[in-house]
Scaffold this motif. Sequence first.
Motif, PDB file in Angstrom:
ATOM      1  N   LYS A  51      -1.956   2.434   2.680  1.00 30.73           N
ATOM      2  CA  LYS A  51      -0.673   2.728   3.319  1.00 30.73           C
ATOM      3  C   LYS A  51       0.421   1.808   2.803  1.00 30.73           C
ATOM      4  O   LYS A  51       1.555   2.254   2.554  1.00 30.73           O
ATOM      5  N   GLU A  52       0.109   0.530   2.629  1.00 33.20           N
ATOM      6  CA  GLU A  52       1.095  -0.434   2.144  1.00 33.20           C
ATOM      7  C   GLU A  52       1.527  -0.108   0.720  1.00 33.20           C
ATOM      8  O   GLU A  52       2.714  -0.182   0.384  1.00 33.20           O
ATOM      9  N   VAL A  53       0.560   0.252  -0.130  1.00 24.76           N
ATOM     10  CA  VAL A  53       0.876   0.603  -1.515  1.00 24.76           C
ATOM     11  C   VAL A  53       1.762   1.846  -1.558  1.00 24.76           C
ATOM     12  O   VAL A  53       2.757   1.903  -2.295  1.00 24.76           O
ATOM     13  N   ASN A  54       1.419   2.847  -0.757  1.00 26.65           N
ATOM     14  CA  ASN A  54       2.209   4.079  -0.729  1.00 26.65           C
ATOM     15  C   ASN A  54       3.621   3.821  -0.227  1.00 26.65           C
ATOM     16  O   ASN A  54       4.584   4.449  -0.702  1.00 26.65           O
ATOM     17  N   ASN A  55       3.773   2.891   0.725  1.00 31.25           N
ATOM     18  CA  ASN A  55       5.105   2.547   1.214  1.00 31.25           C
ATOM     19  C   ASN A  55       5.958   1.927   0.112  1.00 31.25           C
ATOM     20  O   ASN A  55       7.140   2.254  -0.027  1.00 31.25           O
ATOM     21  N   ILE A  56       5.356   1.033  -0.669  1.00 31.75           N
ATOM     22  CA  ILE A  56       6.087   0.407  -1.770  1.00 31.75           C
ATOM     23  C   ILE A  56       6.451   1.439  -2.825  1.00 31.75           C
ATOM     24  O   ILE A  56       7.571   1.458  -3.346  1.00 31.75           O
ATOM     25  N   ARG A  57       5.499   2.319  -3.147  1.00 29.03           N
ATOM     26  CA  ARG A  57       5.765   3.363  -4.133  1.00 29.03           C
ATOM     27  C   ARG A  57       6.876   4.301  -3.667  1.00 29.03           C
ATOM     28  O   ARG A  57       7.776   4.650  -4.441  1.00 29.03           O
ATOM     29  N   LYS A  69       9.253   3.731  -1.438  1.00 26.70           N
ATOM     30  CA  LYS A  69      10.538   3.032  -1.395  1.00 26.70           C
ATOM     31  C   LYS A  69      11.110   2.863  -2.796  1.00 26.70           C
ATOM     32  O   LYS A  69      12.313   3.020  -3.011  1.00 26.70           O
ATOM     33  N   SER A  70      10.242   2.547  -3.750  1.00 28.96           N
ATOM     34  CA  SER A  70      10.675   2.422  -5.141  1.00 28.96           C
ATOM     35  C   SER A  70      11.215   3.748  -5.657  1.00 28.96           C
ATOM     36  O   SER A  70      12.250   3.797  -6.339  1.00 28.96           O
ATOM     37  N   LEU A  71      10.528   4.838  -5.323  1.00 29.38           N
ATOM     38  CA  LEU A  71      10.968   6.162  -5.765  1.00 29.38           C
ATOM     39  C   LEU A  71      12.296   6.548  -5.120  1.00 29.38           C
ATOM     40  O   LEU A  71      13.177   7.126  -5.780  1.00 29.38           O
ATOM     41  N   LEU A  72      12.472   6.213  -3.843  1.00 25.79           N
ATOM     42  CA  LEU A  72      13.732   6.507  -3.161  1.00 25.79           C
ATOM     43  C   LEU A  72      14.888   5.727  -3.773  1.00 25.79           C
ATOM     44  O   LEU A  72      16.011   6.244  -3.867  1.00 25.79           O
ATOM     45  N   ASN A  73      14.626   4.490  -4.187  1.00 25.80           N
ATOM     46  CA  ASN A  73      15.659   3.699  -4.867  1.00 25.80           C
ATOM     47  C   ASN A  73      16.100   4.369  -6.160  1.00 25.80           C
ATOM     48  O   ASN A  73      17.295   4.427  -6.475  1.00 25.80           O
ATOM     49  N   HIS A 100       8.765   0.916 -11.361  1.00 28.32           N
ATOM     50  CA  HIS A 100       7.995   1.898 -10.584  1.00 28.32           C
ATOM     51  C   HIS A 100       6.740   2.341 -11.336  1.00 28.32           C
ATOM     52  O   HIS A 100       5.689   2.564 -10.726  1.00 28.32           O
ATOM     53  N   GLN A 101       6.835   2.446 -12.652  1.00 24.81           N
ATOM     54  CA  GLN A 101       5.682   2.860 -13.447  1.00 24.81           C
ATOM     55  C   GLN A 101       4.523   1.860 -13.347  1.00 24.81           C
ATOM     56  O   GLN A 101       3.363   2.254 -13.468  1.00 24.81           O
TER      57      GLN A 101
END
Length: 202
Positions: free
Chosen positions: A31-37, A39-43, A90-91
Amino acid sequence: MQEFEDIKSIWHNHSVEVKISAGEMLQQAKKEVNNIRNKSLLNIIGMGLSFVAVACLWLFFDFNSWTTHVGITILIIAIAIYTFILYRGHQLISKTDFTANPHDFLNKLRAYQISRYSLYNRLFWIYMIALCVGSALFFFEILSYFSFWKQILVVVLSLAWFIFCSTILRNIVIKKEKERIALLIEKFERISAQFKEQTPNS
């Protein structure tokens, strides 16, 4: 009262080691990894929309001053470069399957941590300077159509926004992201260590 304090002291000093399997820890970290991913994608998406919005100024408005065109060009270039940097970061965390290889993902996560540190420090100030210069050149013509007090209002609000983003907002984002990534790195270090313990020596 003294007995209560003694019991509380014993409770705090008593450490109970809870064994959690690597698989269970991976589920917790998912869940934590997906949240970071996410948020990065939204940025990245937000920066992309900003790029389109600034570029559309050329389509819907007819500017007369060369300074306006130079200002828009600087803004577009700055946004494009910053978006590309965000995409490269992000990559680092989007291509690796952390459930299959936690150790490899841990290395990518550390690289991502370094890239974010660079992004919020030296690169951020270069980006903000470019935005300030581009905006100043853009407003040089635009403000001439406004009354004096409206010009003052636009300049004050713009400066206040830049200052807010580069101080309060930046510090809040850096603190939250630093803590989140550091905790995630610590968790994956434990996961990687458990995988090594569970792997028989060849």
